[in-house]
Design a protein around this motif. Structure first.
Motif, PDB file in Angstrom:
ATOM      1  N   GLY A 130       0.790  -1.225   0.000  1.00 34.61           N
ATOM      2  CA  GLY A 130       0.000   0.000   0.000  1.00 34.61           C
ATOM      3  C   GLY A 130       0.820   1.271   0.000  1.00 34.61           C
ATOM      4  N   LEU A 131       2.103   1.198  -0.402  1.00 36.58           N
ATOM      5  CA  LEU A 131       2.951   2.381  -0.473  1.00 36.58           C
ATOM      6  C   LEU A 131       2.910   2.979  -1.876  1.00 36.58           C
ATOM      7  N   GLY A 154       4.860   6.595   2.162  1.00 41.51           N
ATOM      8  CA  GLY A 154       3.667   6.424   2.979  1.00 41.51           C
ATOM      9  C   GLY A 154       3.204   7.782   3.462  1.00 41.51           C
ATOM     10  N   THR A 155       2.441   7.811   4.519  1.00 40.28           N
ATOM     11  CA  THR A 155       1.975   9.074   5.090  1.00 40.28           C
ATOM     12  C   THR A 155       2.996   9.658   6.053  1.00 40.28           C
ATOM     13  N   GLU A 210       7.742  -3.966   5.616  1.00 38.76           N
ATOM     14  CA  GLU A 210       6.374  -4.102   6.127  1.00 38.76           C
ATOM     15  C   GLU A 210       6.268  -3.611   7.577  1.00 38.76           C
ATOM     16  N   ALA A 213       6.048   0.055   7.225  1.00 35.86           N
ATOM     17  CA  ALA A 213       4.790   0.436   6.575  1.00 35.86           C
ATOM     18  C   ALA A 213       3.597   0.206   7.495  1.00 35.86           C
ATOM     19  N   ASP A 216       3.072   3.115   9.767  1.00 36.93           N
ATOM     20  CA  ASP A 216       2.559   4.214   8.944  1.00 36.93           C
ATOM     21  C   ASP A 216       1.061   4.045   8.694  1.00 36.93           C
ATOM     22  N   GLN A 217       0.654   2.839   8.326  1.00 41.21           N
ATOM     23  CA  GLN A 217      -0.752   2.583   8.006  1.00 41.21           C
ATOM     24  C   GLN A 217      -1.632   2.644   9.254  1.00 41.21           C
ATOM     25  N   VAL A 220      -2.459   6.220  10.157  1.00 42.27           N
ATOM     26  CA  VAL A 220      -3.491   6.804   9.300  1.00 42.27           C
ATOM     27  C   VAL A 220      -4.865   6.260   9.675  1.00 42.27           C
ATOM     28  N   LYS A 221      -4.928   4.958   9.900  1.00 42.46           N
ATOM     29  CA  LYS A 221      -6.206   4.289  10.140  1.00 42.46           C
ATOM     30  C   LYS A 221      -6.789   4.635  11.502  1.00 42.46           C
TER      31      LYS A 221
END
Length: 415
Positions: A130-131, A154-155, A210, A213, A216-217, A220-221
């Protein structure tokens, strides 16, 4: 506007899904909550389909009496053919996917530009996580040779990888976007990812990328929960416990490693926190532990701990929502001068609880930690939990697993 019909899995697709779940390797990393949820969903789909068949089809057959027998047999034959067709389609779909991968690998081997091959592999890995991927092939080095920079964004994190024309990775740089995370910038992460790519160990590179990442994810979530800051606080706690054990055991690192809470590491063969908890006794006797202590004091990773068995600390999805570090604190661990009373009298103390570890080394008192209660104002729990992955993995009997679950507080004694 007409509502779209609800999509349901058929029996054959549900059985196929269960078969895929059962292929989980015994030593592989797996989120048991997610597997239980998926398994239950497949079983419910099968039950729903069988129930629908019973009420709608068999009910009509009973009403029609003996004359419905030929039509019923024809209907059953049609259902069998449909199930066989669907099963075949799913197998063919997997075969086509494997064929596509084989063709891509063959094309990469025939590709004359090694930098393009390397870029494609990195693009594919990043996209699977998802990057965002950006490629810049316009740069040149001091000798005028072309350099390709692939940026994985990423974000919160950005990873820049420089590749020369021969496909060799020249540099790997991880950058944190947030100002709060600038102090987490660490060359060891850059060197770790670069080593993975130099060795062409893409599985290990993917695992390590991963890990970055994921944080990072999750940020955001589950805003405003900051999992980078949670990791920073946990590392501070682990280092504090390690320093206490150093004082009690007169700097005997080997005893801490084998009998204590273990040696906390940062970015040792893994981007984040790991705990070395056991090492071969021959290495214990033959290692220079004073040199290892000097490396730790300098904030470096000693190579001896790469040979030890480790616990890799990360996060995973959870069915049960959890609270993490209270906003009024930077970590979980209580200081020596803190007590249950001082916590309760402090800011938001009525919404905090002091808990002690259920098991500890013989030479230590149980560590005490602050736990945030569900009554804490303006804070919502998130469906995420800490997860500890053994590296290397260890096969264990059910009785050992239950003891570990009791020690970690995930299972009550006697259950």
């Amino acid at each position: 506007m007409q509502k779209a019909p609800e999509q349901k899995n058929s029996i054959s697709s549900s059985v196929y899904g269960i078969q895929q779940l059962l292929q989980i390797h015994a030593l592989g990393v797996v989120n048991l909550d997610k597997v239980r949820h998926q398994f239950l969903q497949y079983i419910n789909d099968i039950r729903s389909t069988c129930s629908q068949f019973e009420t709608e089809v068999l009910g009509d057959v009973v009403k029609m009496g003996a004359g419905a027998d030929p039509a019923f047999r024809k209907h059953l034959t049609h259902l069998k053919e449909q199930a066989q067709l669907e099963s075949t389609v799913m197998r063919v779909k997997n075969i086509l996917h494997d064929t596509k991968c084989a063709v891509e690998n063959a094309l990469n081997e025939r590709e004359t530009s090694k930098s393009k091959v390397q870029t494609r592999k990195l693009e594919k890995l990043a996209q699977s996580m998802g990057l965002m991927v950006f490629v810049d092939a316009s740069q040149r080095n001091d000798a005028g040779m072309p350099i390709t920079t692939i940026t994985l964004g990423g974000t919160v994190i950005v990873v820049d990888i420089d590749i020369d024309e021969a496909g060799t990775v020249l540099k790997c740089k991880v950058t944190y976007v947030s100002e709060e995370l600038q102090e987490d910038q660490d060359d060891r992460v850059d060197q770790l990812l670069a080593r993975n790519l130099h060795a062409q160990d893409y599985d290990l590179f993917k695992r390590n990328l991963e890990a970055l990442a994921l944080l990072d994810q999750l940020n955001v979530k589950h805003t405003p929960t900051d999992f980078f800051l949670i990791t920073r606080g946990l590392l501070a706690d682990l280092k504090s416990i390690f320093n206490q054990e150093l004082l009690l055991l007169s700097n005997d690192i080997a005893s801490i490693l084998m009998e204590g809470h273990g040696v906390p590491n940062q970015h040792l063969d893994y981007p984040g926190i790991s705990i070395s908890y056991w090492i071969n006794k021959e290495l214990v006797l033959g290692n220079d532990w004073n040199e290892a202590l000097e490396s730790i004091t300098r904030g470096e990773n000693h190579p001896s701990f790469s040979l030890a068995s480790k616990v890799l600390i990360s996060f995973e999805d959870s069915q049960k929502p959890n609270y993490f570090i209270p906003p009024v604190r930077k970590n979980y661990l209580l200081d020596f001068d803190e007590s249950q009373s001082s916590i309760k009298e402090g800011e938001q103390g009525n919404h905090l609880e002091v808990v002690a570890e259920p098991s500890c080394p013989a030479f230590m008192q149980p560590m005490r930690f602050v736990k945030m209660l569900s009554s804490y104002p303006n804070i919502s729990p998130v469906p995420v939990r800490f997860v500890a992955k053994l590296d290397p993995p260890i096969p264990a009997a059910d009785s050992i697993i239950r003891k570990l679950m009791v020690i970690t507080g995930t299972l009550s004694e006697g259950m």
